[in-house]
Write an enzyme that holds these catalytic residues in place. Structure first.
Site, short mmCIF file in Angstrom:
data_model
loop_
_atom_site.label_atom_id
_atom_site.label_comp_id
_atom_site.label_asym_id
_atom_site.label_seq_id
_atom_site.Cartn_x
_atom_site.Cartn_y
_atom_site.Cartn_z
CB SER A 307 -0.96 -0.01 1.20
OG SER A 307 -1.80 -1.10 1.14
CG ASP A 318 7.70 4.70 -11.63
OD1 ASP A 318 8.15 3.56 -11.44
OD2 ASP A 318 6.52 4.91 -11.98
CE LYS A 332 -3.23 -4.82 1.30
NZ LYS A 332 -3.37 -4.75 2.79
#
Length: 539
Positions: A307, A318, A332
């Site tokens: 999460s 990224d 999740k």
């Protein structure tokens, strides 16, 4: 979203289907919510059968042969429907809702005491510094005999029962009777309850002269501000690079994860965006001028990283801001919202999915197991099947040319193999039995070790003879460890016992510092961050 809105969005992947709640509670629910301006639930698009469940409850209440508890019936109906929406949506009873809030907010009213039930005696194994228990004079090693008028020694008392005894309204007093060093104290320690603050940062320290280490347990209400202060302190101590340990961090507040991730960027970067059937696309950006924007960064993850922690790991990966080390994270990728009821209960409802800056969804594929409503017998048999592989993985490229994937969690840049010993049924049985703690508290708590905390962390190692005694200790309790398995588990159990001893004498931080000595994740992170050795040539 801040505390007090009544609708704290947080990631832990949970919720979806506002309409079904209306179906459960019928007009009574709608009337209740109309008095609660903080709620957004409205009876939209109700069909002719919208109140069928309420009608059934009324029928049972007025007609059933025996008297019924309507609260239990309603709770059961809500739980049944919400639990079948997705693997994470949930209905929490008032006590469960309160416990969740306390864990995320990092605060509760109590005395700041941690205990372990050793042979039906509550042994104090942790005292929060500066807390009510310490101020009253309680110490690690004390054995609790009585709490107010209730005797607790020699009786099988559940931990939640003891928690209810010691917790209470701020300013109220609880009397704790103890035995210390085999001396039964005649007078009780009168402890005045207060607000207890528990940091979600397990430990932070210089693991090497120029490398800081921070381990975060969850993303609670104060995690971002605590992290910022921690980074400032580590930099003062000489930290030039950082290890951020998010292993077994199951998530927490969505907006806190964004604030913490912002600390790694000097300019405005998109960190995550969300989108759902009833939620328009929304992008979330870093604030700029973070506290740690230039130094090298390694983020540790494993299959318990979920999460909110995956939001942080995904953002720094990224943008090529960090090297992610470990095992593939849990996967999740659903944003949850909390809907509170007047009785203190709560529905955690999935409202949208989140995507990393490159557009990756890391949500693990799940399959519902209740499509055939006629087959009631199998309805609760494995409600959700979670895919452990990358589902429809798509390749994405960072600005630096690294290939990343969607589906099934965050895939680390550098993978660490799982220690098969930690997954063995034998080791899991040993851990769950609490015999590790029992062995330590029986054998290693008689007198203070002849070490300072620094010397203990650097130099204490469990002797082979003590390990052998532990194996015999297990045998006496019907856990048989043969010679081969004893050798396999040696380093793992030695590390566990050393860490528990460290925690008992020197506090929670010592536990993690000791465990990190033999941690392969940490070793690999240090290797990546250590400055290269310069070869000098004498002339």
């Amino acid at each position: 979203m801040q505390k007090g809105t009544g609708r704290n969005i947080f990631v832990a992947a949970t919720y979806a289907a506002t309409l079904l709640l209306g179906l459960i509670l019928g007009q009574n629910y709608v009337d209740q919510q109309s008095n609660n301006p903080g709620s957004s639930l409205v009876p939209i698009g109700l069909s002719d059968n919208s109140y069928k469940i309420q009608q059934v409850l009324d029928l049972l209440s007025n007609t059933y042969v025996d008297s019924l508890n309507l609260d239990s019936l309603q709770n059961g109906a809500i739980n049944h429907i919400v639990a079948h929406l997705d693997p994470y949506s949930s209905y929490l009873l008032p006590n469960e809702s309160k416990a969740q809030s306390e864990a995320l907010e990092g605060t509760f009213e109590g005395i700041g005491l941690e205990f372990f039930n050793l042979h039906d005696t509550l042994m104090v194994v942790g005292v929060i510094g500066g807390g009510p228990a310490e101020k009253a004079g309680l110490k690690v090693g004390d054995r609790i005999l009585r709490i107010d008028s209730t005797y607790v020694s020699g009786r099988k008392i559940a931990q939640n029962t003891v928690d209810k005894m010691v917790r209470g309204k701020k300013g109220s007093t609880v009397a704790i009777y103890v035995a210390r060093d085999n001396d039964i104290k005649k007078e009780p320690f009168k402890v005045i309850r207060d607000q207890i603050n528990v940091s979600s940062i397990d430990v932070s320290y210089l693991i090497k002269p120029t490398i800081g280490y921070v381990r975060i347990r969850r993303f609670g209400l104060k995690t971002a501000e605590d992290f910022k202060a921690t980074i400032k302190e580590l930099k003062k101590q000489g930290a030039q690079s950082l290890i951020l340990d998010l292993r077994d961090n199951g998530g927490g507040y969505f907006h806190i994860a964004i604030r913490l991730a912002s600390e790694f960027f000097k300019d405005r970067k998109m960190l995550v965006y969300t989108e759902g059937a009833h939620e328009n696309k929304r992008e979330y950006y870093s604030e700029g001028e973070g506290e740690y924007t230039d130094g090298k960064l390694v983020v540790l993850i494993n299959d318990g990283t979920a999460s909110a922690s995956e939001i942080v790991a995904g953002a720094v990966q990224d943008w090529d801001r960090a090297t992610v080390v470990g095992q593939r994270s849990y996967g999740k990728g659903i944003v949850q919202e909390q809907f509170d009821f007047l009785d203190g209960s709560r529905v955690n409802l999935s409202i949208s999915r989140y995507y990393t800056p490159l557009g990756r969804s890391i949500q693990k594929k799940y399959t519902a197991n209740w499509s055939n409503m006629i087959d009631y017998a199998s309805m609760y048999r494995g409600l959700w099947l979670l895919d452990t592989t990358f589902a429809n993985a798509q390749v994405y490229k960072t600005l630096a040319g690294r290939e990343l994937f969607s589906g099934g969690g965050i895939d680390p840049d550098i993978k660490i193999s799982v220690d098969s010993n930690t997954l063995s049924l034998l080791y899991q049985e040993i851990v769950k039995s609490s015999y590790l703690e029992q062995f330590v508290y029986e054998r290693f708590t008689k007198q203070l070790p002849a070490y300072s905390i620094e010397n203990f962390i650097q130099g204490y190692h469990l002797p082979q003879a003590e390990y052998d005694k532990f194996i015999l200790y297990l045998k006496d309790r019907d856990i048989i460890v043969n010679e081969r398995r004893s050798k396999d588990l040696l380093k793992l159990i030695q590390s566990d016992i050393e860490a528990i001893v460290g925690r008992y004498y020197f506090g929670r931080e010592a536990y993690f510092k000791v465990k990190n000595r033999r941690d392969e994740y940490v070793r690999r992170a240090i290797e990546l961050l250590m400055p290269p050795v310069k070869n000098t040539v004498e002339t």
